[in-house]
Design a protein around this motif. Structure first.
Motif, PDB file in Angstrom:
ATOM      1  N   VAL A 117     -32.792 -10.227  17.266  1.00  0.00           N
ATOM      2  CA  VAL A 117     -32.688 -10.448  15.824  1.00  0.00           C
ATOM      3  C   VAL A 117     -33.298 -11.790  15.447  1.00  0.00           C
ATOM      4  CG1 VAL A 117     -31.040 -10.943  13.978  1.00  0.00           C
ATOM      5  CG2 VAL A 117     -30.737  -8.916  15.380  1.00  0.00           C
ATOM      6  N   ARG A 118     -33.055 -12.817  16.247  1.00  0.00           N
ATOM      7  CA  ARG A 118     -33.650 -14.129  15.970  1.00  0.00           C
ATOM      8  C   ARG A 118     -35.171 -14.021  15.907  1.00  0.00           C
ATOM      9  NH1 ARG A 118     -32.767 -19.605  16.324  1.00  0.00           N
ATOM     10  NH2 ARG A 118     -30.566 -19.284  16.773  1.00  0.00           N
ATOM     11  N   ALA A 119     -35.761 -13.310  16.858  1.00  0.00           N
ATOM     12  CA  ALA A 119     -37.215 -13.181  16.878  1.00  0.00           C
ATOM     13  C   ALA A 119     -37.722 -12.442  15.641  1.00  0.00           C
ATOM     14  CB  ALA A 119     -37.655 -12.448  18.143  1.00  0.00           C
ATOM     15  N   LEU A 120     -37.022 -11.381  15.232  1.00  0.00           N
ATOM     16  CA  LEU A 120     -37.426 -10.638  14.042  1.00  0.00           C
ATOM     17  C   LEU A 120     -37.289 -11.483  12.782  1.00  0.00           C
ATOM     18  CD1 LEU A 120     -35.827  -7.139  14.759  1.00  0.00           C
ATOM     19  CD2 LEU A 120     -38.274  -7.603  14.514  1.00  0.00           C
ATOM     20  N   LEU A 121     -36.177 -12.214  12.660  1.00  0.00           N
ATOM     21  CA  LEU A 121     -35.964 -13.052  11.488  1.00  0.00           C
ATOM     22  C   LEU A 121     -36.968 -14.191  11.415  1.00  0.00           C
ATOM     23  CD1 LEU A 121     -32.094 -13.449  11.075  1.00  0.00           C
ATOM     24  CD2 LEU A 121     -33.707 -12.479   9.429  1.00  0.00           C
ATOM     25  N   ALA A 122     -37.261 -14.812  12.562  1.00  0.00           N
ATOM     26  CA  ALA A 122     -38.232 -15.903  12.579  1.00  0.00           C
ATOM     27  C   ALA A 122     -39.599 -15.399  12.138  1.00  0.00           C
ATOM     28  CB  ALA A 122     -38.307 -16.509  13.978  1.00  0.00           C
ATOM     29  N   GLU A 123     -39.973 -14.233  12.609  1.00  0.00           N
ATOM     30  CA  GLU A 123     -41.255 -13.631  12.215  1.00  0.00           C
ATOM     31  C   GLU A 123     -41.283 -13.363  10.711  1.00  0.00           C
ATOM     32  OE1 GLU A 123     -43.526  -9.941  14.152  1.00  0.00           O
ATOM     33  OE2 GLU A 123     -41.814  -9.316  12.954  1.00  0.00           O
ATOM     34  N   ALA A 124     -40.197 -12.765  10.189  1.00  0.00           N
ATOM     35  CA  ALA A 124     -40.151 -12.416   8.771  1.00  0.00           C
ATOM     36  C   ALA A 124     -40.109 -13.663   7.891  1.00  0.00           C
ATOM     37  CB  ALA A 124     -38.934 -11.531   8.495  1.00  0.00           C
ATOM     38  N   ALA A 125     -39.309 -14.670   8.291  1.00  0.00           N
ATOM     39  CA  ALA A 125     -39.180 -15.879   7.487  1.00  0.00           C
ATOM     40  C   ALA A 125     -40.507 -16.634   7.403  1.00  0.00           C
ATOM     41  CB  ALA A 125     -38.096 -16.776   8.073  1.00  0.00           C
ATOM     42  N   GLY A 172     -33.723 -22.318   8.900  1.00  0.00           N
ATOM     43  CA  GLY A 172     -34.112 -23.022   7.682  1.00  0.00           C
ATOM     44  C   GLY A 172     -33.415 -22.570   6.422  1.00  0.00           C
ATOM     45  N   PHE A 173     -32.569 -21.541   6.492  1.00  0.00           N
ATOM     46  CA  PHE A 173     -31.821 -21.117   5.313  1.00  0.00           C
ATOM     47  C   PHE A 173     -30.707 -22.121   5.022  1.00  0.00           C
ATOM     48  CE2 PHE A 173     -33.930 -17.322   6.612  1.00  0.00           C
ATOM     49  CZ  PHE A 173     -33.996 -16.477   5.521  1.00  0.00           C
ATOM     50  N   ARG A 174     -30.371 -22.275   3.730  1.00  0.00           N
ATOM     51  CA  ARG A 174     -29.306 -23.208   3.349  1.00  0.00           C
ATOM     52  C   ARG A 174     -28.326 -22.491   2.415  1.00  0.00           C
ATOM     53  NH1 ARG A 174     -30.248 -25.190  -1.821  1.00  0.00           N
ATOM     54  NH2 ARG A 174     -32.261 -24.569  -2.697  1.00  0.00           N
ATOM     55  N   PRO A 175     -27.044 -22.821   2.508  1.00  0.00           N
ATOM     56  CA  PRO A 175     -26.060 -22.211   1.604  1.00  0.00           C
ATOM     57  C   PRO A 175     -26.298 -22.647   0.158  1.00  0.00           C
ATOM     58  CG  PRO A 175     -24.993 -23.274   3.484  1.00  0.00           C
ATOM     59  CD  PRO A 175     -26.421 -23.725   3.489  1.00  0.00           C
ATOM     60  N   VAL A 176     -26.230 -21.698  -0.769  1.00  0.00           N
ATOM     61  CA  VAL A 176     -26.430 -22.016  -2.185  1.00  0.00           C
ATOM     62  C   VAL A 176     -25.290 -21.505  -3.061  1.00  0.00           C
ATOM     63  CG1 VAL A 176     -28.947 -22.177  -2.070  1.00  0.00           C
ATOM     64  CG2 VAL A 176     -27.881 -19.945  -2.482  1.00  0.00           C
ATOM     65  N   GLY A 181     -43.480 -15.360   7.709  1.00  0.00           N
ATOM     66  CA  GLY A 181     -44.406 -14.564   6.905  1.00  0.00           C
ATOM     67  C   GLY A 181     -44.148 -14.680   5.416  1.00  0.00           C
ATOM     68  N   LEU A 182     -42.885 -14.622   5.019  1.00  0.00           N
ATOM     69  CA  LEU A 182     -42.619 -14.670   3.577  1.00  0.00           C
ATOM     70  C   LEU A 182     -42.894 -16.052   2.996  1.00  0.00           C
ATOM     71  CD1 LEU A 182     -39.672 -16.008   2.402  1.00  0.00           C
ATOM     72  CD2 LEU A 182     -38.769 -14.188   3.821  1.00  0.00           C
ATOM     73  N   ARG A 183     -42.644 -17.126   3.778  1.00  0.00           N
ATOM     74  CA  ARG A 183     -42.954 -18.450   3.266  1.00  0.00           C
ATOM     75  C   ARG A 183     -44.461 -18.673   3.176  1.00  0.00           C
ATOM     76  NH1 ARG A 183     -40.725 -20.234  -0.125  1.00  0.00           N
ATOM     77  NH2 ARG A 183     -41.256 -22.393   0.313  1.00  0.00           N
ATOM     78  N   ALA A 184     -45.213 -18.078   4.117  1.00  0.00           N
ATOM     79  CA  ALA A 184     -46.676 -18.155   4.048  1.00  0.00           C
ATOM     80  C   ALA A 184     -47.203 -17.477   2.789  1.00  0.00           C
ATOM     81  CB  ALA A 184     -47.288 -17.529   5.294  1.00  0.00           C
ATOM     82  N   ASP A 185     -46.452 -16.471   2.299  1.00  0.00           N
ATOM     83  CA  ASP A 185     -46.835 -15.763   1.077  1.00  0.00           C
ATOM     84  C   ASP A 185     -46.251 -16.411  -0.170  1.00  0.00           C
ATOM     85  OD1 ASP A 185     -48.256 -13.907   2.564  1.00  0.00           O
ATOM     86  OD2 ASP A 185     -46.575 -12.496   2.697  1.00  0.00           O
ATOM     87  N   GLY A 186     -45.569 -17.536  -0.012  1.00  0.00           N
ATOM     88  CA  GLY A 186     -44.999 -18.239  -1.154  1.00  0.00           C
ATOM     89  C   GLY A 186     -43.741 -17.601  -1.707  1.00  0.00           C
TER      90      GLY A 186
END
Length: 250
Positions: free
Chosen positions: A200-208, A237-241, A210-215
């Motif tokens: 799951v860590r590997a999948l989330l790191a890949e997705a995170a 890198g996620f933070r509680p909001v 990618g989405l930040r690269a897309d803004g």
């Protein structure tokens, strides 16, 4: 919810929308919104507690029986209290969730990649991945029909990734399509016997990444008690909001 409305089947129950206005508001008259699709909970946007209380009282006096409410703290509590006073029926706190946001750089995985590889979910895996979605949503009272429709849409849109090891799917991470530059991660799941494998860590790191690269901005909504998955998101890198609270009306 608005973005998904055009994909709802014709037989689906209609959604009732409400808005709360404050003519004296500096930011504009609309200060909050709510949606109710029977038999599901009322869903609140963020709004001032006074607005939530006014809405709870109005809907409590209306003809529709409400099963409960979910929304940001403390708006949902104010809504539930006002509804209870109006109807004379009790409202009980049921669940609380934490909202995490990724709007800055994604942190690197920081661990060696596990064995196997990431790939797109396949149509023939629909039932298996629906099972996984329901397990990941344990406690949310999600119906199989809704979970299956969600997974089917994610597969069709290329929004659900699977980690495959030794020819077998062992984990999955899905997300919504971007709406106003924001995506939400759901489901996040790993087979019980594979939960320390880093899939799951590997999948989330890949997705995170990618989405930040897309803004894009990423959101995750997690059960307050699910500290292990919260730690995984925050390490990337996620933070509680903020938080969401759910109340059930008895």
């Amino acid at each position: 919810m608005l973005a998904a409305a055009k994909f709802r089947p014709p037989t689906a129950p209609p959604t009732n929308w409400s808005r709360v206005e404050d003519p004296a508001s500096d930011g504009g008259p609309v200060v909050g919104a709510a949606a109710f699709t029977p038999p599901h909970l009322v869903v609140l946007s963020g709004m001032p507690t006074a607005a939530a209380a006014a809405l709870g009282a109005e809907l409590g006096a209306g003809p529709d029986p409400l099963p409960g409410v979910i929304g940001s703290d403390p708006a949902s509590g104010a809504f539930a209290e006002a509804w209870s006073k109006t109807t004379g029926r009790p409202a009980r706190a049921d669940r609380r969730e934490l909202v995490l946001c990724l709007d800055g750089p994604a942190a690197p995985n920081g661990r060696p990649a596990p064995s196997g590889q990431s790939r797109a979910a396949r149509a023939e895996e629909l039932e298996l991945l629906t099972d996984w979605c329901l397990e990941a949503a344990h406690g949310a009272r999600l119906s199989r029909e809704i979970a299956r429709r969600s997974v089917q849409g994610q597969i069709a849109g290329g929004l659900l990734r699977v980690w495959e090891d030794d020819g077998q799917p062992v984990a999955a991470v899905g997300r919504t399509a971007a709406v106003a530059g924001v995506v939400r991660f759901n489901p996040v799941y790993s087979r019980p016997e594979a939960r320390r494998g880093g899939y799951v860590r590997a999948l989330l790191a890949e997705a995170a990444t990618g989405l930040r690269a897309d803004g894009l901005t990423g959101l995750a909504v997690l059960g307050e008690a699910n500290t292990a998955v919260q730690g995984l998101f925050t390490s990337l890198g996620f933070r509680p909001v903020g938080g969401l609270s759910e109340y059930r009306f008895d």
